[in-house]
Structure formats: C-alpha cells, structure tokens
Design a protein around this motif. Structure first.
Motif, PDB file in Angstrom:
ATOM      1  N   ILE A   1       1.170  88.144  49.139  1.00 51.89           N
ATOM      2  CA  ILE A   1       1.206  86.806  49.696  1.00 51.89           C
ATOM      3  C   ILE A   1      -0.014  86.599  50.671  1.00 51.89           C
ATOM      4  O   ILE A   1      -0.601  85.624  50.927  1.00 51.89           O
TER       5      ILE A   1
ATOM      6  N   ASN B   1       5.698  92.499  57.955  1.00 46.13           N
ATOM      7  CA  ASN B   1       5.619  93.477  56.707  1.00 46.13           C
ATOM      8  C   ASN B   1       5.170  92.955  55.492  1.00 46.13           C
ATOM      9  O   ASN B   1       5.515  93.239  54.431  1.00 46.13           O
ATOM     10  N   ALA B   2       4.431  91.746  55.531  1.00 47.98           N
ATOM     11  CA  ALA B   2       4.094  90.955  54.466  1.00 47.98           C
ATOM     12  C   ALA B   2       3.490  91.614  53.522  1.00 47.98           C
ATOM     13  O   ALA B   2       2.868  92.392  53.833  1.00 47.98           O
ATOM     14  N   ASP B   3       3.708  91.483  52.214  1.00 49.68           N
ATOM     15  CA  ASP B   3       3.058  92.478  51.001  1.00 49.68           C
ATOM     16  C   ASP B   3       1.674  91.775  50.912  1.00 49.68           C
ATOM     17  O   ASP B   3       1.504  90.574  51.262  1.00 49.68           O
TER      18      ASP B   3
ATOM     19  N   ASN C   1      10.077  82.036  51.895  1.00 51.60           N
ATOM     20  CA  ASN C   1      10.608  83.504  52.550  1.00 51.60           C
ATOM     21  C   ASN C   1       9.602  84.238  53.049  1.00 51.60           C
ATOM     22  O   ASN C   1       9.965  84.859  54.247  1.00 51.60           O
ATOM     23  N   GLN C   2       8.332  84.271  52.589  1.00 49.90           N
ATOM     24  CA  GLN C   2       7.244  85.276  53.383  1.00 49.90           C
ATOM     25  C   GLN C   2       6.915  84.592  54.432  1.00 49.90           C
ATOM     26  O   GLN C   2       6.401  85.234  55.668  1.00 49.90           O
ATOM     27  N   CYS C   3       6.630  82.984  54.597  1.00 54.01           N
ATOM     28  CA  CYS C   3       5.800  82.373  55.566  1.00 54.01           C
ATOM     29  C   CYS C   3       6.770  81.346  56.498  1.00 54.01           C
ATOM     30  O   CYS C   3       5.958  81.108  57.452  1.00 54.01           O
TER      31      CYS C   3
ATOM     32  N   ARG D   1      -2.748  83.789  60.128  1.00 53.48           N
ATOM     33  CA  ARG D   1      -1.752  83.567  59.107  1.00 53.48           C
ATOM     34  C   ARG D   1      -0.636  82.594  59.489  1.00 53.48           C
ATOM     35  O   ARG D   1      -0.547  82.131  60.734  1.00 53.48           O
TER      36      ARG D   1
ATOM     37  N   TYR E   1       9.146  81.986  47.123  1.00 52.74           N
ATOM     38  CA  TYR E   1       8.374  83.049  47.569  1.00 52.74           C
ATOM     39  C   TYR E   1       7.530  83.068  48.871  1.00 52.74           C
ATOM     40  O   TYR E   1       7.748  83.836  49.748  1.00 52.74           O
ATOM     41  N   PHE E   2       6.810  81.967  48.680  1.00 54.13           N
ATOM     42  CA  PHE E   2       6.099  81.359  49.695  1.00 54.13           C
ATOM     43  C   PHE E   2       6.805  81.133  51.064  1.00 54.13           C
ATOM     44  O   PHE E   2       6.526  81.740  52.160  1.00 54.13           O
TER      45      PHE E   2
ATOM     46  N   LEU F   1       4.983  84.388  59.506  1.00 51.45           N
ATOM     47  CA  LEU F   1       4.505  85.203  58.335  1.00 51.45           C
ATOM     48  C   LEU F   1       5.322  86.508  58.753  1.00 51.45           C
ATOM     49  O   LEU F   1       5.055  87.248  59.768  1.00 51.45           O
ATOM     50  N   LYS F   2       6.037  87.338  57.792  1.00 48.80           N
ATOM     51  CA  LYS F   2       6.654  88.290  57.955  1.00 48.80           C
ATOM     52  C   LYS F   2       5.694  89.684  58.363  1.00 48.80           C
ATOM     53  O   LYS F   2       4.554  89.639  57.873  1.00 48.80           O
TER      54      LYS F   2
END
Length: 286
Positions: free
Chosen positions: A173, A168-170, A212-214, A161, A209-210, A165-166
């Motif tokens: 994503i 706790n990514a949902d 923020n997550q990655c 990834r 969103y991307f 990437l967080k």
C-alpha cells in the motif's frame, strides 16, 4: 510584520537566539530550520509548534513565523527560492515541489525516518565546518549539502499518508501511494486498471484493498492529492490556468474548473463535513 526577502537563489545562515520571542517575519522563500541546540516553539501562521534539538522544520513562501525559545537556541537556516528548485534537475520536479509545499501542514519536525536524523545531523555538521573554514570549492560543496537536505526533507514529507492509513500498513500500500504521488500528472497511469496491473492486483480487489488500508477510496485520495497540487500552482506559481490544465491532463480550463469545484464540494469520508482545505477554494478562472 517584516517581509523577509532572499537576494540569492540559496543562502545558509547560522543563528543563535536568546530566550524570548523574535520579531514576526513573513517569508518570500522556502526555509529549512535545523535545531542545533535548544527547545521552544515555532509560531507559524498563528499556530505554535514545539521544537527540540535535532528537529528539522520547513517553512514555505508566505508563511508568517517567529521563534519562541524556552532555552537559548541555535539554528542552521537553509533558505532557497522557487527558481533554485526549478534550476536543479530533480528526478521528479512536481513531486519535489508539492512535498515542500505540504510541509506547513505537518506537525513540527518533518523527519519521519529515524535513520535520516543521524544523516541530517552529519550534513549540518559538515555545513557548519564549511562556513567556519573557507576553502577551495567551498560554495559548490555547500550547495551539494543543501541539495542533500532538500531531498532528505522531500523523502520524509513523502511519508504523508492518508489520515486513516493503518499503523501496520504493508509495503504494497505504501508503494501504491508513492506511485500515485509520482504519477499524479499522468491520468492514464492513475486509472484503477493501470494501477492494478502495475501491482499485480485485480481491478476489483484494488478498490477494496485501498479502502481497507487507508479508510478512503482510491479515487478520493487521488482527487484530493491532485487538488493540492493545483492549489499550489494557483497560489505560488505564475503559470496560466491553461498551462495548469495541460500539466494535469485536463482537456481545457473548463474541465479543470469543473474538477476543482467538484472536489472542493466533496465531503470527508470520515465526517461527512467539507474537507478543511476547501472552505474557501480559489476559482482557477478568476
């Protein structure tokens, strides 16, 4: 250094190594090494990576390697060449090929899914049984086991990834990243509007969103993933540059070359330094 060659499309070797360092070898094929027992280090391309019982490691063509066992070690080595990958009708050949290539960039065991550890152990046990008990359709059954291990390896390597990437990514994503990897050769499917529509998001929200997550923009991620595929083609395939350009949706060689140079010159969003993959990028037109 001995250059190891494979004279059949696929080969399975059961090997025991005493404590000490084995001779260096350079592969001309893919090799999965499953650690049946023992611990030590795998020296690959100058790096030392620890291994332990139950680990599955994957080496790629041109990798230089040797094992440095701390305790007596036992391996099942599954070897296969590029023609074997090509002759089998994988659901997504490009995805399979680039994932195998990326294994070298992982740290140690490629198994990321805990449930797959039990599955791989069972398959290896079945392969050892077939090697020690010849029977009807023995070779066919062994090849099915090999194919299963390749797919499991690819599934776990697919968990590579973005670095930021967080934890706790949902699931959304992760699904978007998988979608990008599987459709990397289809530019029309990678437009932000197409991705947003596929996942029921607005075009504007997808971008924020991307990132923020990655920790990077979606365009940056797509470009870097595509460049790795191109580098793989240039290094390990006999494809012509115009064929590579067509495969990845470029209008011609000049378009591909411009993309390659622009991506190679791009900077890491986290450090502002040139991406380590691109210190000495090959020129597709040379």
């Amino acid at each position: 250094m001995t250059r190891e060659r494979l004279y059949t499309p696929v080969e399975v070797v059961h090997r025991k190594i005493a404590v000490g360092t084995t001779a260096d070898g350079q592969l001309t094929f893919f090799q999965m090494a499953y650690v049946i027992a023992g611990e030590g280090r795998l020296r690959i391309n100058g790096n030392r990576i620890p291994y332990d019982t139950g680990n599955l490691m994957l080496l790629t063509p041109n990798d230089s390697h040797s094992f440095e066992p701390r305790t007596p070690s036992e391996f099942l080595l599954i070897r296969f060449n590029k023609s074997y990958i090509k002759e089998f009708q994988w659901k997504s050949l490009d995805h399979m090929e680039v994932l195998l290539y990326h294994a070298t960039h992982l740290s140690g065991c490629i198994l990321r899914c805990k449930s797959d550890e039990t599955l791989v152990r069972s398959i290896v046990g079945a392969m050892l049984h077939e090697m020690n008990h010849s029977g009807l359709y023995n070779e066919d059954l062994t090849r099915h086991f090999v194919n299963s291990l390749i797919v499991i390896a690819a599934r776990n390597i697919a968990m590579i990834r973005p670095a930021n990437l967080k934890a706790n990514a949902d699931q959304r994503i992760l699904a978007i990243i998988n979608y990008i990897q599987l459709n990397i050769s289809s530019p029309e499917k990678l437009r932000s509007t197409a991705i947003a529509k596929t996942f029921g998001l607005s075009h504007t929200y997808l971008g924020s969103y991307f990132k923020n997550q990655c920790g990077e923009t979606i365009l940056h991620y797509i470009a870097n993933y595509r460049i790795r595929l191109i580098e793989h083609r240039l290094k390990f395939s006999d494809m012509r540059v115009n064929e590579i350009a067509t495969e990845f949706g470029f209008t011609d060689e000049s378009h591909l070359n411009k993309f390659f140079k622009n991506t190679a010159a791009s900077t890491s969003p986290a450090t502002g330094n040139p991406h380590p993959l691109y210190h000495n990028p090959p020129n597709p037109l040379q």
